[in-house]
Every structure is written in C-alpha cells, then in structure tokens.
Design an enzyme around this catalytic site. Structure first.
Site, PDB file in Angstrom:
ATOM      1  N   LYS B  40      33.962  33.323  59.846  1.00 44.60           N
ATOM      2  CA  LYS B  40      34.856  32.896  61.164  1.00 44.60           C
ATOM      3  C   LYS B  40      33.966  31.949  61.844  1.00 44.60           C
ATOM      4  O   LYS B  40      34.322  30.867  62.425  1.00 44.60           O
ATOM      5  CB  LYS B  40      35.450  33.875  61.622  1.00 44.60           C
ATOM      6  CG  LYS B  40      36.266  33.686  62.848  1.00 44.60           C
ATOM      7  CD  LYS B  40      36.738  35.043  63.843  1.00 44.60           C
ATOM      8  CE  LYS B  40      37.666  35.831  63.160  1.00 44.60           C
ATOM      9  NZ  LYS B  40      38.948  35.266  63.107  1.00 44.60           N
ATOM     10  N   ARG B 110      35.504  39.513  68.188  1.00 43.75           N
ATOM     11  CA  ARG B 110      35.780  39.821  66.647  1.00 43.75           C
ATOM     12  C   ARG B 110      34.626  40.051  65.724  1.00 43.75           C
ATOM     13  O   ARG B 110      33.624  39.045  66.141  1.00 43.75           O
ATOM     14  CB  ARG B 110      36.698  38.748  66.030  1.00 43.75           C
ATOM     15  CG  ARG B 110      38.201  38.571  66.837  1.00 43.75           C
ATOM     16  CD  ARG B 110      39.008  37.608  66.129  1.00 43.75           C
ATOM     17  NE  ARG B 110      40.391  37.790  66.337  1.00 43.75           N
ATOM     18  CZ  ARG B 110      41.111  36.821  67.372  1.00 43.75           C
ATOM     19  NH1 ARG B 110      40.349  36.204  68.204  1.00 43.75           N
ATOM     20  NH2 ARG B 110      42.356  37.271  67.443  1.00 43.75           N
ATOM     21  N   GLY B 119      40.602  43.444  58.556  1.00 43.90           N
ATOM     22  CA  GLY B 119      41.068  44.426  58.817  1.00 43.90           C
ATOM     23  C   GLY B 119      40.235  45.581  58.958  1.00 43.90           C
ATOM     24  O   GLY B 119      40.474  46.881  59.207  1.00 43.90           O
ATOM     25  N   MET B 121      37.190  45.952  60.045  1.00 51.63           N
ATOM     26  CA  MET B 121      36.275  46.066  61.170  1.00 51.63           C
ATOM     27  C   MET B 121      37.031  45.759  62.640  1.00 51.63           C
ATOM     28  O   MET B 121      38.243  45.293  62.586  1.00 51.63           O
ATOM     29  CB  MET B 121      35.122  45.057  61.118  1.00 51.63           C
ATOM     30  CG  MET B 121      33.972  45.467  60.074  1.00 51.63           C
ATOM     31  SD  MET B 121      32.409  44.559  60.014  1.00 51.63           S
ATOM     32  CE  MET B 121      33.394  43.036  59.124  1.00 51.63           C
ATOM     33  N   ARG B 360      39.622  28.674  56.872  1.00 50.16           N
ATOM     34  CA  ARG B 360      38.911  29.184  55.481  1.00 50.16           C
ATOM     35  C   ARG B 360      39.742  28.754  54.325  1.00 50.16           C
ATOM     36  O   ARG B 360      40.608  28.505  54.439  1.00 50.16           O
ATOM     37  CB  ARG B 360      38.734  30.614  55.896  1.00 50.16           C
ATOM     38  CG  ARG B 360      39.994  31.467  55.826  1.00 50.16           C
ATOM     39  CD  ARG B 360      39.959  32.805  55.938  1.00 50.16           C
ATOM     40  NE  ARG B 360      41.050  33.323  55.989  1.00 50.16           N
ATOM     41  CZ  ARG B 360      41.461  34.841  56.435  1.00 50.16           C
ATOM     42  NH1 ARG B 360      40.510  35.267  56.573  1.00 50.16           N
ATOM     43  NH2 ARG B 360      42.510  35.137  56.341  1.00 50.16           N
ATOM     44  N   HIS B 482      40.430  52.543  22.737  1.00 51.83           N
ATOM     45  CA  HIS B 482      41.229  52.072  21.528  1.00 51.83           C
ATOM     46  C   HIS B 482      42.378  51.227  22.025  1.00 51.83           C
ATOM     47  O   HIS B 482      42.528  50.008  21.523  1.00 51.83           O
ATOM     48  CB  HIS B 482      41.521  53.184  20.428  1.00 51.83           C
ATOM     49  CG  HIS B 482      42.227  52.604  19.154  1.00 51.83           C
ATOM     50  ND1 HIS B 482      43.244  52.789  19.171  1.00 51.83           N
ATOM     51  CD2 HIS B 482      41.612  52.087  18.077  1.00 51.83           C
ATOM     52  CE1 HIS B 482      43.926  52.280  17.922  1.00 51.83           C
ATOM     53  NE2 HIS B 482      42.486  51.654  17.335  1.00 51.83           N
ATOM     54  N   SER B 806      24.775  39.605  15.554  1.00 46.92           N
ATOM     55  CA  SER B 806      25.675  39.473  16.347  1.00 46.92           C
ATOM     56  C   SER B 806      25.651  40.966  17.259  1.00 46.92           C
ATOM     57  O   SER B 806      25.809  41.939  16.629  1.00 46.92           O
ATOM     58  CB  SER B 806      26.899  39.502  15.631  1.00 46.92           C
ATOM     59  OG  SER B 806      28.193  39.619  16.648  1.00 46.92           O
ATOM     60  N   CYS B 873      30.007  39.999  19.865  1.00 36.86           N
ATOM     61  CA  CYS B 873      31.361  40.396  19.250  1.00 36.86           C
ATOM     62  C   CYS B 873      31.859  41.654  19.921  1.00 36.86           C
ATOM     63  O   CYS B 873      32.928  42.112  19.548  1.00 36.86           O
ATOM     64  CB  CYS B 873      31.497  40.450  17.821  1.00 36.86           C
ATOM     65  SG  CYS B 873      30.568  41.826  16.789  1.00 36.86           S
ATOM     66  N   TYR B 893      27.117  31.614  20.130  1.00 38.30           N
ATOM     67  CA  TYR B 893      28.388  31.618  20.377  1.00 38.30           C
ATOM     68  C   TYR B 893      28.954  33.228  21.057  1.00 38.30           C
ATOM     69  O   TYR B 893      28.027  34.130  21.022  1.00 38.30           O
ATOM     70  CB  TYR B 893      29.464  31.570  19.222  1.00 38.30           C
ATOM     71  CG  TYR B 893      29.147  32.707  18.058  1.00 38.30           C
ATOM     72  CD1 TYR B 893      29.893  33.765  18.090  1.00 38.30           C
ATOM     73  CD2 TYR B 893      28.298  32.681  17.259  1.00 38.30           C
ATOM     74  CE1 TYR B 893      29.899  34.884  17.369  1.00 38.30           C
ATOM     75  CE2 TYR B 893      28.196  33.697  16.043  1.00 38.30           C
ATOM     76  CZ  TYR B 893      28.865  34.612  16.287  1.00 38.30           C
ATOM     77  OH  TYR B 893      28.931  35.630  15.343  1.00 38.30           O
TER      78      TYR B 893
END
Lengths: 920, 920
Positions: B40, B110, B119, B121, B360, B482, B806, B873, B893
C-alpha cells in the site's frame, strides 16, 4: 607404436612367474604368498624352506586360474614349458622319473585356494601310473598288490573327476563302484581288503572299458596327458556348483581363483612302518597346550576321514614309530613357533620316513580361541594386540550362555527328536515346558515351572511372558524380529522364524511334520544352532555369568572367567569407542554394567507400560476422548514411569542414561482378540464397541511409517510432558540422595528439524518446572535419533537443535532400503540364495547405503556442532563389522543389548588395532 | 576501540530512514520499495510521484516493525522526531493542523505488508478527533451530524482496536454495539441513519464511559497520544492470531513485518457530491479489457464492503459526477500503462474532488489471467516471457474442466444443500447419481446413467468403476490417495478425504450430519473447491476439451482455445524440459497427446489386469502353487497385456513409452470380502479356504515396504518374462506395420544394483527371444525407478546397469520421510497447523530432503553415464514448483497425468524464464 606396445606387453607376460617349485630344502614360494599360491602351496613352500621333509612338487599360481577364465579357458603360452621345467626339478629331488619305466614318479594334483574350501574342488592322486609304469613301480616296491590297488584307485579317480563320471545326483551311482560291487559279489567277499592282486588287475581293465563305454574316450596312458587333464579339471572345479555355493556362503570372491599343487606321492599304506594322520599344536576344543591329534598305521588319508577304522591318539605313535614321532613332535613345536599360531598339520609316514603334507592355522572353538590367545601372550609368542585379533567377537557369546550337555544332545537327536531348525536368534540352551501365551508363561513360571514361550510371532504385549520364560520360540520373524530383539536384550535363548511349526493357539498345540507338541510338553531349544528338539536335555550354566551376575563363583575359581577378564582388559586398554547398552529395567542395566557397559544408549520407555496395573492406565490414556481425559490417565502413568527411572538412575550411578520418549504406534498397546477386548471393556467400564472403534481408528496401512515416534509427542505433547516430568522427578530425587544422574532425553523418528524443535521445547519446559519444584539443578541434554534418511540428509539443520545424535540403524535400514523388517523374511532369503545380497542389512550395517547416510549425518552434524556426541543404538551396535564401521566413522559410542557388551568391547578394540595396521 | 564501534553503530542507526512522506506531488518512496514500505505505502508513493491526487501522509517502514519485535517492543529512538517531522509536512500539504482547534487534520492509520493480508491487521480511521477538534471540524464542514458521526465511529474503533474491546469469540458482543442497540431501541428506530446529532453526541459520551468502565483508562483526548497508541496497535496486530494463521496458510514469513501508513482522511460521505468505490482496469472474471468497478455515492469504504446498499457499476458515475469520473478514467489508463499490469484501485470523491487511496495488481480468475496476459502481449504492453510469468500454472486446470453453472450453484447452496467439504483432489464439476461400489458404477453407466462413485476409500479393484463414473467421492485419503491419483490421471472430478461422510456399504447410504443420501440420489461435487452438494447442478463443458479431445468445436470457434493455444506455444518455445504423461490405456495416451505430451513417462502395467476376464487370470497366477502353475496362468495374461501395449504403441506413434514392470503387492489383486471370495472360489473351482489362506499368507505388516516392485520379479522372474514378452510382441508387430516404437522398460523399487542386474537380465533375454522369433530389431532401453533412498545414494553403481532413471518421488518421499501416504492424513494436518511443515511433501517436492537425494542421484548417475536420461514420474511431475526444481536439477523430462500436461508445459517454461532472470 601399436606393435611396440603389444610387444612390450608380451615381454612383460613372458617374464611373469606362474610355477613355483618346492623340494630338496628350498622353495620358490613362502607362506606370505598365500594369495598367489593358495594356502596349501604357500605353506608347503614355507615348510620346505624350514628344512622340513616335504615331498617335492610345484604350485601353479592362482594367476593362471584367473588367466584361464579371462581368456576363454586357455593357459598362458609359457605355462607348458614352466611346468615341464618344474617337473624336471621334482624328478631330480625325488630321484624318480615321471613316466619312467623303471622308477616312475607318481604325483598328486590338488587345488589350493587362498582360504581353505575343504572338499569343494577336485583332487587326483597316484597320477603317472599306466600299464608301463605300474610294472616299474612294482619292481621298486616289491608290492604288486599295493601298486595295482593304487592303479585302480587312480583310474577310478581320473574317470570320476577328470572325465566327469562322478555321479551328479544322489540317485545316481558311481559306475566304478557298481563294477566293484559286482566283482566283490561274484567273489563272495565284502571288503576291498579282501580283493586279491588279480582282482585289482581285472578292475583296472574293467574300469578302462567303462570309461570308453561311458565317455567314448580311451583312458590316457601318457602321463603328461594325464597331468594336463588333471590340472585342467582342478581349474574347472573352481566353478563347479558346490564351489560356487561354498564361496557364496563364505563370501569368497570368485576373482581369487585357485592354485594347483602338483606334488610327489608318498604312501602311508605300505605296511606297519607306514601311516598317516592329523595333528594340532594345541587342543582345538579347549585350547589346552598339548600335542594333539590322531593317526592310523598302514593307511591313507581318506581312511582317517572315512571313519571305517578308529584312529589312535597321537601320543600312541611314540610307542609304535619312535623316530618319525620324535621328528613330528619337534616339527610341531617349530611350526607353532614359526607361525606364532596354533597349527593343524597333515603327515604321512612311508616306510618309517616322515613326510609333511600340510600345515595351516587350526580351527577352534570360542573357548579355545580365547585360551590360546591368552596363553600365547603369556608365552610371549604374540602381542596383546595380536591376541585380540585372534578372537572372533561373536565367539565370546559362546562363553556367556548356558549350553546343552553335548553328549546328551547328540544322543537325543540320534533318536529322531530333532523337530526342526529355525534362526539362531538368541544364543544359549534352554529346556522347558511349552506354553502358547504370555499369561500362561507368567503363571506357570510363578509356580516354579521352566517354560518355553511359543508364539507365531511376539508383540510388546508378550514382554512379561517373554521375561518369565527361559526361552522363546517363534514361527515367524527374522534375526531382528521383535522376539529376537527383545530376547537378546533380555539375554533369553531364542529360536525365531522356525517356519516348519504349525502353531494352533486354540487347540494349544503345534505340529511339526508328524509330531504334535502340546502345551506342557517339554522341548529343548538351542539358540546357538537354531535346533528345536522334543524332550529334555540337561544344560550347563556359563561360568562367566556365575562370576559376574549370579556371584555364585569367585573370580579366582573360574579359569574361564580369568581368560575372559584378561581379554576384556586388553580390549578396554585399546578401544576408542565407548560401549553402552540398551536397557529399560534395573536388572538389565545391572547385567550390562557387570559386562562392562559405560552407560545406557537406549532406554525404551514403552516397555515400562506393560504388565499388571500398568497397561490399564496406558489404555485409558489411549481411549481418552480429549486432552483432559488423556492428562488424567497420564497422571496414573507418571508414578509408574518415575519408579522405573529412579531404579535405573540408582543402578547407573552417574553413567549417562539416554531415554527415548514414547515411540511405538498406540495400537500396540491395545488388545486385538475378542476375549481380551471384552476383559478390557469390563475393567475400564466402557463398551466393547468403543474399544473396537478405537482399535479400528488406530489401524494403519503401514504402521512403521505411521503415527509413531515424535509424531505422537507432537499430536499429544502431554505424553512427552508426562514422561519428562517422571524422568526429572526421578533424577532430582536420586541426585538429592547423593547419587549422580546424567539423563539424556532422546526424541525418536525426527525427519524435520521443526519436529525436534517442538519436542525439545516440551522437554525443556517440563524439565524446568520439575527442577524448580525440587530446587535442584540436573545436568541434561536433548538429542534425537537419526533413523530416517531425511534426518541424516538434513543433519546440519537438526544439529542446530540436537545436543546429541543416536543412529537408529534398524529403522534407518528399513527406510533406506524401503524394506519392512517384519515382512522381509518372506523374500530376503531368496536374495541371499540368488547372490543379490551378501549380508543381512538388519544384522550388519549396509555401509554403501545406510552407512553413507551415517557418514553424511556425522559430517553435517559435526559441521554445525563440532563436539556433537554421536552414538548408535540399533541392533547393529553389537555386531562386530558394524562396530568397526562406527569406529571408522568417529562415533563416540555404540550401544547394544547387555549380553553383547563384551562382544562390542572386543570389536571396538579390534577396530583400533586394525586401523593402526591400515595406517602403517 | 569498543566505544568507537558502538558510536559508529549509533551513527549508522541515526542515519537510517524510517519514515517516508508522500503528498503534494512528491514522495520519498516508490513502487519498487514494497519490501520496505509494504504494498500500500509503496503504491501510494508511486501514485503521488505520478502526480495523481493522493491524500498526503507517510509510511513507517517495515524495518520499524522488525526493530519493534527484536527490541522488546521498543521503537528506534529517532522515530518520534521523524514522525513529527513527517506530520508537519502532511499538515502543510493538506493545509490543516493535527489537533488544531480551528482546522484540524484527521488521519487514518493502516497496516501495509509486503503482500496484501486483507482484514487481518488493525486499522483506525478519523484519528485526531477530540472534544475540541470536533468543534473546529464542525465549523469547517458546516455539518455537525457528519462530524459527530465520524467522532462516535472513531471512539468505537479506538476502543475496539487500540484498547482491545473488540469481541474475541463469536459468543461475545461488541460493547459499543450493545450501547448503540440500547439507544436505538429507546428511540424506537432501526437504522443508524435515523440517529440525530444529539443521539450521536450522547453515544460519544456513553462510549467514552464504557471505555473507562471496561479498561479503567480514560479515552485520550490528546491527538498525539491517540496517534502513537494506534501505530503501536497496528504493529501489535502483525502478531495477532488471525494474522499468524493467514501468514501460515499463505506462506508469508514472519520476518517480513508490516509497515504503518498514516494518511490524511478524505470523506466520501459528505453528501451527493461525494462517494467511494473500487475499480479495475480489466474485468477480473473474464479478463476483458474494459473499465470495470463499482461505487456508492455519499458513502464510506465500509459501506461498499458491507453490502447493505447495492453499489452501482462504475460507468454510471460518468452521468452522476462527470469531472471526477473523467479524471478517474484517465488515471486508470495511466496506472495500467505505468504498471504494465491489471490494476485494482480504491478511490474516494470528497465534495467533487477525486482522491486515490490505493492501487495494486488485481486478483483474477484463471481465464482472466490468460486473457489479460495474451491481450497485453498483443497490446505490446508486456513481452511473451512476462505473459508466461503472469499465469499460475494451476490456473490452467480451471480451463480444462467442466464447471458448474455458477448462478445455479449459488442458488442451490443458499437453500442449504451444501453437505460437506473435502479435499479438492481432482478439479472440475460433476453431477450424478450416487453408487457405492465399482460394479454398480459400471452397470449403471452402461445403461446410460451418470454416476458418482462414493467409497470410504478406493483400491485398484475400483479402477473400472472409477472409469465409468463422472466423479469420485471418498471419505478417507489425502491429495495423493489412490482415489486422487487415479482420478487425476483419468481426468475425473474427485473430492477426497471428506471425513464428514458416514458411508454404510450395507444399507447403501451415507449420512452427513442430519442428511441421508441413498444410492441413486443425485449429488454434485466440485473438484475445484471440494464442495459436496446434494441435488443436481448443471455443468458446462470446457471449450478447450471440446476442441482438443471431443472435436465438437473447431479451434477457430473458441476464443478460450485460442488463448490457451497461444500460451502453450509461447511456453513450448522456451521450455527445456520435455513433458511426458502417466498413462496406461490408449484413450489416456490420446488425451495426453492432445494436451501436448511428448511421450509416456510411466505406463503402469498392473492397471491392465483389472476388469472382467483379466483379473481372473491374474488371480489364478497368484494362487498357483508353483512356477509351472504360474506360467500357465501367465500365458493367459500375455495376450491381454499384448493387446494393451499394441494400442499404446499405435497411439504414441514413435514417442517413447516407459513401461514399468509389475509393482504393487499381489494381495491388491485378491478380493477381501467374503462374498467376493466365495464368487472367486466358485469361478476358479478352488476352495474358499485356499483363497483365504493365500490372502492371509500375502498379508503384510507394512505392504509399502514389502513384497512388491522388482522384488516380485526377482522371486517370480516368469512374471517379468511374460510382461516383457507381451511388450516386445506388441512392439514387433506395430513396427512391422510401419509405425515406429520406442519402448523403455523400467524396473521399480530397486534398492541394490544387483536387483536391477537380475531383472535387466530377464528383460534382455525375453526381448531377444521375441525379436528373434519376429526377425525384427526393436530399439529399446532398460532403466529403473529411483524411488528408494538407497537407490539414490548408490546411483553410481546403478547407472552402470540402468540406461535411464525415473524418480518415483511418491515412494521416495514416503521412505525419505518415513511417512506412509495412506496414514499421514491422520496427523499431517496437525503439522501444518503447528507450522512444523509448510508444504505437503506429497504435493511439492521436499527440496531439502527428497530433493537432496535427487541431486545426489543425478550427480552420481551422470558421473558414470554422462548422457543418462533422467525423468520424474511421481505426482510431483505435474506440480509447478516441483517442475521448476526438476529443471534446475537438469532432468530431461517430467511426466504427469494427462490433464496436467499443459500445467507442466507452462511451469517448465516459467522455470527457464526464471532461471534466466536469476542469472542476469
């Protein structure tokens, strides 16, 4: 360029020495060349150089074996000539000619690896005989029967070994034996000795025909052809199935290879002035310093082994053949002095002349190993450090346990009472009545019965029953199963994982094949061999225990104790590692102290909750619906824990005591059988459903990786708070009474430093509160187990909080390998069989994997906290190879079960001696 | 010396700047100083410097907050003077005096952290009012009611926030509201607006008395005292419970601290020429480029938020207050251009004059994020790389899933039909009839019903049912259970671990609190929010799926698809990592290809065994008593596997396909309920006892660490042999048909190189045999999962055999942490609550622990085999932070479920862009 290089290589190869002659008082080799010449060849060379009577011969080095297998089963090109040259020297030394018509030289062809592999590889004797030399030898010996007997044996051996006619399965018959039997039955005789010369001649002929029939090859009359074939067959036998299996079991690398010894034959079966035997420089069973051994006159080596004739004690030989006896006696003294080690020798006397055929370090029992080592130090033959290296730490175990009366055991086994064999999980011998549950074990023991607790597997609920029993037998679980771990910690005899048992709790009996053993029947279990025997066998207690624990013997009254004590003192003088013990009751701690423990490395607090009047409060805590309910139950547990800690602090008198906060999953404290659940519900005045619901709720898919260790303390900080309060109340009171206390609080199963932070906060808060209440200041530290890979990998972060580390190598092995100790038994055996794993990683630290994590943790931990105290409290802490590894890693201590403390002391000393050697 | 050093430090401290003024067209700060001034404060300074109308004020930096907490809640000594100096400048800029009798300056206080914590603080408005200044302000504004209304609000706010009278629990009442209610009821009025000036004056008096009664303190009339108390309360509020909780959830470090903004008050409630509102530079829901927002005339900011009056769309303002609207319109254009980002602004109009209170970056939906990013590139406002960075990869997920009609969902929830919330395990929206088992799911689906499969938890047996269902709902299990794993792989909507459900399979119903849902009832589940709603809600399908998969839309017909496609193309241009998918059926592979997958990184072979006619053969194999029996059953499984592989190879057209040999423990293939066991026994013509015995035998204490992975293949090499045979028969046939194939055989759960050696041997033998039979040469490789710590630690040994690695990060996380994924749900939530863990290690790679092992494995593996192909993987392969880590590690990959392929593509591109930035 390429040509030159190749030529260069060739030149180098042609310079290499492959064949080592010995004979006539001088040898190319020596005993230090075991790796090259094998044990047998090296020692034959050494004895030759010492001027002892050794039949001349030569050794083809192990390098040739390696070359043979590396080069598609070809020999180095120079080998042929080298062998011929050596053979010439042998002929000269023995005054006989190989294949000579008139005075033929016979040789034996024997394998000889770096370490002895008895009977695994091939041997050919009497080589050099053929239809021509047999006549010359007859002329020489004037003993046609002897010569043809040698000839028929040679042809058979050559056929069996070299030409591969040896039967392969147990259903096959040796074709030569079949012929022999036929000839004997035709003649109506039973013994080989009854065969006449003509029979033997016929046998030779029949044998040669059989060879032709079976192999299509003609038996080679050319001695050189015989020689090369026999040499080849010995090299081939390095990779026969038996040899491969033996190497696997004994961890002998394939790459070592075998040497081949070609040696002139001498004969112990040339009449009553001949003989053969085995001798030891000390008694291999007791270690006593005396000339020990046995022999047979007019016999060959195989007759001694076969056991068809009973050999005579060696001292008898003096009366029968004084001259060779005297010579042998002198040689045995010289050899032991020369090798500075107890020797096991083979000799043959041929027509009154002594020939030495082998010498090597003799195998011995644990007791003998210790006695010999101590005696040799007294005799100034070896140093204390050498003596320490001569004893296998595991052998000490044999000295501490009661053992069966060997004769009685042998007799009872002969009557078919051996039921099965399991794992030798807790050494010693135990005999008692079978019970199938812990409650019975306690009750029966109370009324004075000796009982063996038989379970499919054990759990913490069985602790009191295990304690009441003299021995534990389980059908499932490995060397580090719950039963095995606890048994070793308690010093109980244990046979675990005896899969042949079919145990039925309902009918209270177990079946093994046809036998049925009922509750109350006697069985005897041998924890050193894993044997389970039906019936009673007498046991003899260990003298060392009688001195140290039972105090029924004065130290001076026991020779065995004096030996043990000397070894331990020598070890303690040298070792760097401290030795602690895993103990959670005062009596265990006392035992460990008697065995030389210098502290407690792992005091499990959960075992304290089992038993009448304890488990109920624990269960109440677990069943509580909220923190308030848990706290109420915990106030009942507090005095129980405090009492145990007080006892331990008093016993340990200022030695450090590492106490681990609650570790196992809560469901381990709850009953699982309907009847027990009902009893518990009644006792606690809650519904069966509530207990079942809690049991169901606490069930886990993978309890090993579930809600346990510090995770419990984090979810229920009040548990940790209670435990620490109990510890510090005990500590303050004991310290006020004038006894020093050194508590070390250890948090289990930490994976993330934040877990430790949170628990350390609870510990410090509880400790401060109690100390303030008592106005007492107790020195203590807070540390953690390193038992998860993540803890090892982030040891630098963890060491910011932990004041000490203790490797929990049991769990660290489980997680690093992804291997459940409780389930691995089902398939790990197959891994050893298939040569995938060499060692059981739960017995010996897996140095490559788990050890790497230990190294990382040690380095990272000490990087942050220079003087970080690090120990190990897994089962590995009492295993000698692992102890050596811990020493190399620079740990401060190892901790093991009380009965393994002496083993760890010795192993720690050996590690120091070994590392000094390596540094030299 | 020490004195000098100390003095030096002091000098440095006295030079430090703690207070940053803004106003009158110039500011000390700027937007780049967010860390110091908070979001701010930094943006207020920036707007001031841009010449925009910002009420003057100053920002006390976050350094003061840090100092405050580091120094026992004291301020730097210079702060007092600095604040007074800044206040003077504010007075000058606004032409008013703080505490001035005639023309008093009022200020707001503020908080303002580095990132917005809405909201969380404290805020105090109208500060500076007291019994004296209230009169001056009345004189100035000629509006006594307005001034006393401001005064009573200030006293209440000061009492609530600064003096701590704000109610703490929901059972407490705000004492000032109680007084207000009393006054209103005495007057017989309902609305605050109905209060007259005298009432407001009375309220101020009563409020001040209440403060005295409740706190014992007198309300401070001194404005400076008010100011310091308010500043202190804002700093204090950084560590209130809400703020701490918010920081934990949003992973904001405590060390950042908050700034405090002190700013002149402006009022939107001074009549119809005043107002207040919020505006966006683009539509935050759709991303459309239009001036968007809403406002209220004669109102304060809280009125807009409270929702008591309905705000007007921003374009209406033009008609009501043209001048300030035009100014605001101009400013919104300037701000977006200046910040090159969509802005979210707050403004107030006081008597016709516009004041900017905040700007912002605006929050937005996934769709909006993409549209804005793409549009801004088209507008040449930002580069493609910036655009890529502006999209959260996870937001792409929103674009791929069907979603509920939002209005309909909102309406149905208003009628109380929201049953419960679970984990948002598989995004998307699904609505269907409840079924409680897989068989029903299949049957109902076959007859055309849409069903939601509801299970306590799922197991591989449920696969076909899950596939038949439109959504999956479970009571147990976490984000990587699962159900969640399979659902994501299948692209199914899934809400998992919804603990509030009491599912009863027997009665076929589930209870949630009072509601009972029976089989066949409709429910709707939102996989993006975890909501479970009773009844039907309409769903709208994703346009992108309609284009790519269903082909019901042409690419050109969908704006959404065009955006998606652009982003993906930009990402693909930049990423280094290849993206593969986890798929084991042709349709999954097709979907993944459509989403841009470049190969299969994990084809699980076990899923192929489920379903009619398949599972029976598998069970037969498991029940077989010996190798011969197993081989017979395996011959039945061979064609099943071959068919699946053929389909996959055909679909993948030469893309690499990594196939993992059998991994799960065998008991997962056996039924566990009596009825099913009976059915199976009948079908297979064996006794129920035999099946039960096998199930009992296969039971494991810790199945995760038991007989699974390569251990199965080692014990039963015939299984591996069959699987590889099927793979190569399929490969040979597909290759013969002219389609390229690239199989990569992957061995799971390797811990020791010898395990891999053994299995690689079986693979190569089977492959050779098949290829010889087909006279076909298929290029293939053999590699391994790295999913055990020991495999990572010994990767150098393993790389001697493995042709690729892998990372199986699911299991690697389980073992490294010693944490069972299936059991961790019970306690891990507590770890997040207690701040012990920040991230779920099963979602985001634990870089410190698991990542360290990955690094070790990569280094050691490539040390031995320079070009070793390495992938991942585990589930982490589709999570953006983990993808970034994999890029940094240099993997080749990542592989993830088909629906996460676009996410991985974007994340991989972001990783490259980010690392370029870091390198700069």
């Amino acid at each position: 360029m390429a040509m030159t290089a190749k030529a260069g290589k060739k030149t180098k190869a042609s310079k290499e020495k492959f064949v080592y002659f010995f004979g006539d008082g001088k040898a190319d080799g020596k005993s230090a060349m075991k790796n090259l010449l094998g044990g047998k060849g090296a020692n034959l060379a050494e004895m030759t150089n010492l001027g002892m009577p050794v039949p001349a011969g030569f050794t083809i080095s192990t390098d040739v074996c390696t070359y043979y297998y590396d080069n598609n089963k070809k020999y180095p090109s120079q080998l042929k000539q080298d062998v011929l040259d050596a053979l010439k020297k042998v002929e000269k030394a023995m005054g006989a000619g190989f294949g000579d018509k008139e005075n033929p030289l016979l040789v034996s062809i024997r394998s000889g690896a770096r370490v002895s592999m008895p009977g695994m590889m091939d041997t050919v004797l009497n080589l050099g005989l053929n239809d021509v030399t047999v006549k010359g030898l007859t002329e020489q010996t004037k003993n046609e029967r002897f010569v043809y007997d040698a000839y028929r044996r040679f042809v058979q051996m050559f056929g069996d070994v070299v030409l591969g006619l040896k039967p392969k399965g147990k259903d096959e018959h040796d074709p030569f034996e079949v012929i022999m039997d036929k000839v004997k039955s035709e003649k109506g005789i039973k013994l080989d000795l009854e065969l006449e010369t003509e029979d033997l001649k016929r046998l030779v002929k029949l044998y040669k025909e059989e060879i032709k029939n079976k192999t299509g090859k003609i038996f080679p009359e050319d001695p050189y052809e015989q020689l090369w074939a026999a040499i080849g067959s010995v090299f081939e036998s390095w990779n026969n199935e038996r040899a491969i299996a033996y190497r696997r079991i004994n961890k002998i690398p394939e790459i070592w290879g075998t040497a081949v010894n070609v040696q002139s034959m001498v004969f112990g079966n040339m009449g009553e002035d001949s003989g053969t035997g085995v001798a030891f420089t000390r008694d291999p069973a007791t270690g006593e310093k005396k000339f020990y051994g046995e022999y047979l006159l007019d016999a060959q080596g195989e007759d001694v082994v076969a056991g068809t004739r009973t050999p005579q004690p060696i001292i008898q030989l003096e009366k029968q053949l004084k001259k060779p006896y005297d010579q042998l006696f002198k040689i045995h003294k010289e050899l032991e002095k020369h090798y500075r080690e107890m020797q096991d020798m083979e000799f043959t006397i041929q027509k009154g002349k002594l020939w030495m055929l082998q010498t090597r370090a003799g195998k011995r029992t644990g007791l003998a190993a210790i006695k010999i080592a101590v005696d040799m130090v007294d005799e100034k033959l070896i140093s204390e450090e050498e003596a320490l290296q001569r004893i296998e730490p595991e052998q000490l175990n044999q000295l501490l346990r009661p053992i069966f009366d060997l004769d009685e055991k042998r007799n009872i086994i002969k009557t078919g009472k051996l039921l099965a064999k399991g794992l030798n999980a807790g050494p010693g011998a135990a005999c008692g009545k079978v019970v199938f549950n812990a409650v019975d074990a306690e009750e029966w023991a109370k009324r004075g019965e000796k009982v063996i607790l038989v379970r499919i597997e054990t759990s913490p609920e069985d602790i009191t029953g295990m304690n009441a029993a003299v021995g534990i037998l389980t059908a499932r679980g490995g060397m580090t199963s719950h039963a095995a771990l606890v048994a070793r910690q308690m010093g109980k005899v244990c046979v675990a994982g005896c899969g042949a048992l079919e145990i039925n709790y309902t009918t209270r009996e177990m079946k093994v094949k046809d036998a049925v053993i009922k509750e109350g029947d006697f069985i005897s279990i041998d924890g050193a061999t894993g044997e389970v025997i039906s019936g009673q066998i007498k046991t003899n207690p260990s003298e060392i225990l009688q001195v140290l624990i039972e105090k029924t013997l004065e130290p001076g009254q026991s020779e065995m104790y004096k030996l043990f004590d000397k070894i331990m003192k020598w070890a303690d003088k040298r070792r760097r590692l401290k030795i602690r013990t895993n103990a959670d009751q005062g009596d265990q701690a006392l035992t460990a102290l008697a065995f030389g423990a210098e502290g407690i490395g792992l005091c499990r607090t959960e075992h304290m909750f089992f038993g009448e009047g304890k488990i109920e409060a624990m269960r109440e805590m677990i069943l509580a619906d909220d923190e308030a309910g848990r706290k109420e139950a915990l106030t009942k547990l507090l005095p129980i824990q405090k009492k145990d800690f007080t006892e331990i602090f008093k016993v340990m008198k200022g030695h450090p005591v590492t106490i681990r906060t609650l570790d196992p999953p809560l469901h381990e404290f709850l009953p699982h059988q309907d009847e027990e659940i009902k009893k518990m519900a009644e006792f606690m005045n809650v519904s069966v459903e509530k207990i079942k619901a809690k049991i169901e709720y606490l069930k886990e898919v993978n309890p090993m990786l579930g809600l346990r260790g510090c995770r419990l303390g984090i979810l229920y900080p009040e548990i940790t708070y209670m435990q620490v309060t109990a510890i510090f109340q005990a500590a303050c009171e004991v310290q006020k009474s004038g006894i020093e206390v050194k508590p070390e609080i250890m948090i289990p199963l930490v994976g993330h430093v934040n877990e430790l932070k949170q628990q350390a906060g609870v510990v410090r808060a509880a400790a401060k509160k109690v100390m303030d209440e008592y106005s007492e200041k107790v020195k203590y530290s807070v540390g953690t187990m390193i038992e998860l890979p993540r803890a090892a990998l982030t040891a630098d972060e963890i060491a910011e909080v932990a004041e000490f580390f203790s490797f929990g190598t049991n769990d660290l092995t489980q997680t690093t390998y992804g291997l459940s100790r409780d389930d691995a038994g089902k398939f790990l055996y197959y891994y050893y069989e298939k040569d995938i794993l060499k060692d059981d990683p739960f017995q010996t630290v897996d140095q490559r994997g788990v050890g790497q994590l230990m190294e990382i943790a040690t380095k990272k931990g000490r990087g942050v906290r220079k003087d970080l105290k690090i120990g190990i409290c897994g089962e590995h802490g009492g295993e000698s190879k692992s102890v050596e590894f811990c020493d190399r890693l620079g740990l401060n201590y190892v901790s093991c079960s009380p009965f393994r403390v002496p083993i760890a002391r010795l192993a720690a000393a050996q590690a120091v001696v070994k590392s000094k050697k390596t540094k030299k």
